[in-house]
Design an enzyme around this catalytic site. Structure first.
Site, PDB file in Angstrom:
ATOM      1  N   HIS A 113      -6.340  -4.242   0.170  1.00  0.00           N
ATOM      2  CA  HIS A 113      -7.091  -4.785   1.324  1.00  0.00           C
ATOM      3  C   HIS A 113      -6.359  -5.717   1.971  1.00  0.00           C
ATOM      4  CE1 HIS A 113     -10.575  -6.123   3.452  1.00  0.00           C
ATOM      5  NE2 HIS A 113     -11.086  -4.893   3.170  1.00  0.00           N
ATOM      6  N   ASP A 118     -13.914   1.412  -0.860  1.00  0.00           N
ATOM      7  CA  ASP A 118     -13.754   3.087  -0.956  1.00  0.00           C
ATOM      8  C   ASP A 118     -13.503   3.531  -2.021  1.00  0.00           C
ATOM      9  OD1 ASP A 118     -12.426   2.247   2.264  1.00  0.00           O
ATOM     10  OD2 ASP A 118     -14.207   3.087   2.229  1.00  0.00           O
TER      11      ASP A 118
HETATM   12  C1  SDX Z   1     -11.262  -0.359   4.566  1.00  0.00           C
HETATM   13  O1  SDX Z   1     -10.274  -4.614   6.978  1.00  0.00           O
HETATM   14  C2  SDX Z   1     -11.397  -4.270   6.526  1.00  0.00           C
HETATM   15  O2  SDX Z   1     -12.406  -5.122   6.367  1.00  0.00           O
HETATM   16  C3  SDX Z   1     -11.542  -2.870   6.053  1.00  0.00           C
HETATM   17  C4  SDX Z   1     -12.668  -2.456   5.105  1.00  0.00           C
HETATM   18  C5  SDX Z   1     -14.061  -2.485   5.980  1.00  0.00           C
HETATM   19  O3  SDX Z   1     -14.881  -2.563   5.515  1.00  0.00           O
HETATM   20  O4  SDX Z   1     -14.016  -2.378   7.344  1.00  0.00           O
HETATM   21  O5  SDX Z   1     -12.847  -3.240   4.258  1.00  0.00           O
HETATM   22  C6  SDX Z   1     -12.517  -0.793   4.893  1.00  0.00           C
HETATM   23  O6  SDX Z   1     -10.358  -0.211   5.281  1.00  0.00           O
HETATM   24  C7  SDX Z   1     -10.750  -0.711   3.098  1.00  0.00           C
HETATM   25  C8  SDX Z   1      -9.291  -0.379   2.896  1.00  0.00           C
HETATM   26  C9  SDX Z   1      -9.413   1.226   2.661  1.00  0.00           C
HETATM   27  N1  SDX Z   1      -7.948   1.887   2.755  1.00  0.00           N
HETATM   28  C10 SDX Z   1      -7.277   2.158   1.605  1.00  0.00           C
HETATM   29  O7  SDX Z   1      -7.824   2.190   0.575  1.00  0.00           O
HETATM   30  C11 SDX Z   1      -5.864   2.855   1.845  1.00  0.00           C
HETATM   31  C12 SDX Z   1      -4.956   2.481   0.645  1.00  0.00           C
HETATM   32  N2  SDX Z   1      -4.733   1.019   0.971  1.00  0.00           N
HETATM   33  C13 SDX Z   1      -3.631   0.416   1.745  1.00  0.00           C
HETATM   34  O8  SDX Z   1      -3.163   1.368   2.728  1.00  0.00           O
HETATM   35  C14 SDX Z   1      -3.571  -0.909   1.930  1.00  0.00           C
HETATM   36  O9  SDX Z   1      -3.768  -1.441   0.838  1.00  0.00           O
HETATM   37  C15 SDX Z   1      -4.227  -1.499   3.294  1.00  0.00           C
HETATM   38  C16 SDX Z   1      -3.946  -0.971   4.499  1.00  0.00           C
HETATM   39  C17 SDX Z   1      -5.830  -1.379   2.819  1.00  0.00           C
HETATM   40  C18 SDX Z   1      -4.016  -2.938   3.087  1.00  0.00           C
HETATM   41  O10 SDX Z   1      -2.633  -3.078   3.274  1.00  0.00           O
HETATM   42  P1  SDX Z   1      -1.980  -4.538   3.212  1.00  0.00           P
HETATM   43  O11 SDX Z   1      -2.771  -5.646   2.422  1.00  0.00           O
HETATM   44  O12 SDX Z   1      -1.458  -4.726   4.615  1.00  0.00           O
HETATM   45  O13 SDX Z   1      -0.605  -4.368   2.348  1.00  0.00           O
HETATM   46  P2  SDX Z   1       0.742  -3.767   2.890  1.00  0.00           P
HETATM   47  O14 SDX Z   1       0.349  -2.455   3.691  1.00  0.00           O
HETATM   48  O15 SDX Z   1       1.531  -4.747   3.696  1.00  0.00           O
HETATM   49  O16 SDX Z   1       1.528  -3.477   1.492  1.00  0.00           O
HETATM   50  C19 SDX Z   1       1.932  -4.538   0.806  1.00  0.00           C
HETATM   51  C20 SDX Z   1       2.426  -3.994  -0.476  1.00  0.00           C
HETATM   52  C21 SDX Z   1       3.490  -2.969   0.043  1.00  0.00           C
HETATM   53  O17 SDX Z   1       4.680  -2.627  -1.090  1.00  0.00           O
HETATM   54  P3  SDX Z   1       6.086  -3.169  -0.752  1.00  0.00           P
HETATM   55  O18 SDX Z   1       6.505  -2.753   0.455  1.00  0.00           O
HETATM   56  O19 SDX Z   1       5.749  -4.848  -0.769  1.00  0.00           O
HETATM   57  O20 SDX Z   1       6.718  -2.866  -2.221  1.00  0.00           O
HETATM   58  O21 SDX Z   1       1.609  -3.154  -1.479  1.00  0.00           O
HETATM   59  C22 SDX Z   1       1.715  -1.785  -1.148  1.00  0.00           C
HETATM   60  C23 SDX Z   1       2.779  -1.447  -0.282  1.00  0.00           C
HETATM   61  O22 SDX Z   1       3.471  -0.305  -0.062  1.00  0.00           O
HETATM   62  N3  SDX Z   1       0.444  -1.077  -1.135  1.00  0.00           N
HETATM   63  C24 SDX Z   1       0.189  -0.058  -1.753  1.00  0.00           C
HETATM   64  C25 SDX Z   1      -1.030   0.202  -1.297  1.00  0.00           C
HETATM   65  N4  SDX Z   1      -1.529  -0.548  -0.691  1.00  0.00           N
HETATM   66  C26 SDX Z   1      -0.282  -1.360  -0.373  1.00  0.00           C
HETATM   67  N5  SDX Z   1       0.900   0.592  -2.662  1.00  0.00           N
HETATM   68  C27 SDX Z   1       0.080   1.783  -3.344  1.00  0.00           C
HETATM   69  N6  SDX Z   1      -1.187   1.981  -3.000  1.00  0.00           N
HETATM   70  C28 SDX Z   1      -1.823   1.336  -2.044  1.00  0.00           C
HETATM   71  N7  SDX Z   1      -2.955   1.594  -1.694  1.00  0.00           N
END
Ligand code: SDX
Length: 393
Positions: A271, A328
């Site tokens: 998140h 989710d």
């Molecule tokens: C919602 O904003 C809100 O409030 C949204 C929401 C709402 O109520 O409106 O809460 C609803 O959208 C919830 C989120 C739903 N999305 C997912 O579940 C999709 C999977 N999650 C992601 O793609 C990700 O976690 C985010 C986009 C939700 C958040 O990303 P961040 O916190 O900005 O983290 P990042 O993308 O910068 O990643 C940081 C690291 C990376 O690794 P490194 O490059 O440092 O090695 O964490 C890894 C990413 O690759 N990473 C994941 C991951 N999410 C981040 N690795 C594996 N699986 C994941 N889900």
């Protein structure tokens, strides 16, 4: 506290606006709607009570709630022309595309009542959207299965009306299961608002140009459809079903996530704000366990979800990146158990988020200090260059 700027992972995280609607503390896992903790609202206040709270900044009295529900009830019907609108889509159209198109189309019936600076027109637009979005959502589903488009039944309450339009048939009497209605109502409460998430920021940004509420909400629906945002609840189910189809080897899937295989993420985890846990996830997980326990046969996907969560919470790869289940991760399992197809999961998210979009858009319209305005950037391109005519290139 506002105007806080930090350069983090190439992103500039700034406070995009001021707002008095929802408070989140990402480290402490706090979520409050107009000051009320989500734990005190979910399962205790109805979705219409919470919608009233978000829009009017007060929990309604019984009389206020009854008046709000009645105002919505008399607007659930779509114009007859809108029914033909749905016939223009292919049967396999994604319901989120149908939803955003229909919301934009709906505004064409109210062209003399869309003025975003007129509080009365803002209120009636919000009521019309609250009333008609469930009808549009049900029609999007019915269209996809070739069933007739049912008319709303205003003797039912908000969620029951949606369930009957979605699952009812003209050939049989649809029995409303109060337990299903109550669970869906609670899930809508959990999704009702969430500060400046991607779709809400979109609604505010589009509205900041004085675009009307329908146009702004249609843009929010499109933002929500993204798999990293609202589309995640469907993506979680697709991920669990893929793991099961591949033999149920959860450890092997986790290895692929950690190897960062293209397109392989742990959907439903992580998140942008919650870096310890999403308070909604704990509530949804309990609801998933309760709902699935009532099924006459356990859902194997729930077992896979539990294994994934257990493995991820003990694995430093995820813990070090602060990746925990978000809202989710379990919702899709409940929606599936309630009988919704995967493609409808994000539509259900939109139905829940609608009062938050309305409240946030109205706040921005009524108080210019809460505008997102025009975001700026950090320019990383070339310095000034001189033009070279093509004959000399
Ligand atoms: C919602 O904003 C809100 O409030 C949204 C929401 C709402 O109520 O409106 O809460 C609803 O959208 C919830 C989120 C739903 N999305 C997912 O579940 C999709 C999977 N999650 C992601 O793609 C990700 O976690 C985010 C986009 C939700 C958040 O990303 P961040 O916190 O900005 O983290 P990042 O993308 O910068 O990643 C940081 C690291 C990376 O690794 P490194 O490059 O440092 O090695 O964490 C890894 C990413 O690759 N990473 C994941 C991951 N999410 C981040 N690795 C594996 N699986 C994941 N889900």
């Amino acid at each position: 506290e506002t105007g806080y700027v930090t350069l983090d992972q190439g992103f500039v995280n700034t406070a995009s606006c001021a707002s008095a609607i929802t408070y989140i503390d990402g480290d402490a896992g706090i979520l409050r709607y107009r000051g009320f903790p989500i734990e005190q609202l979910a399962g205790k206040a109805s979705f219409l009570e919470v919608s009233y709270l978000l829009i009017h900044d007060a929990l309604p009295t019984p009389a206020q709630l009854a008046e709000f529900a009645d105002k919505i009830r008399v607007h659930t019907l779509l114009q007859e022309e809108m029914r033909t609108f749905f016939s223009g889509f292919p049967r396999d159209a994604h319901p989120m595309a149908v939803l955003s198109s229909a919301v934009t189309a709906l505004s064409t019936f109210y062209q003399d009542a869309l003025d975003p600076t007129d509080p009365e027109q803002v209120e009636i637009s919000g009521i019309r959207l609250m009333a008609k979005l469930p009808t549009i959502a049900a029609y999007a589903y019915k269209k996809s299965i070739g069933h007739p488009l049912p008319y709303p039944d205003n003797s039912l309450d908000y969620v029951e009306n949606f369930l009957r339009m979605t699952f009812g048939l003209p050939t049989v009497t649809y029995e409303i299961d109060p337990k299903i209605a109550k669970i869906l109502d609670m899930l809508f409460v959990l999704h009702a608002d969430h500060e400046q998430n991607c779709s809400t920021s979109t609604v505010r940004l589009v509205g900041s140009a004085q675009a009307n509420l329908f146009a702004s909400v249609a843009a929010g629906i499109n933002a929500l459809s993204g798999p990293l945002h609202g589309g995640a609840n469907s993506a979680v189910l697709e991920m669990l079903e893929q793991i099961r189809a591949d033999g149920g080897d959860v450890q092997s899937f986790v290895r692929r996530v950690k190897a960062k295989e293209k397109g392989v993420k742990l959907m439903g985890f992580g998140h942008r704000v919650y870096k310890n846990y999403d308070p909604r996830a704990a509530i949804v997980k309990k609801a998933a366990q309760d709902v699935l326990a009532t099924l006459d046969r356990p859902d194997p996907l729930l077992e896979i979800a539990f294994q994934l969560e257990e493995i991820a919470l003990a694995d430093d790869y995820f813990v070090s990146r602060k990746l925990y289940p978000n809202v989710d991760f379990y919702t899709g399992l409940i929606y599936k158990a309630l009988g919704f197809p995967t493609k409808m999961f994000t539509v259900l998210f939109a139905l829940g988020r609608l009062p938050g979009w309305i409240a946030q858009w109205a706040e921005m319209m009524s108080d210019p200090t809460t505008k997102i305005g025009r975001p700026r950037q950090l320019y990383t391109g070339e310095a000034e260059r001189q033009f070279v005519p093509i004959s000399e290139r």
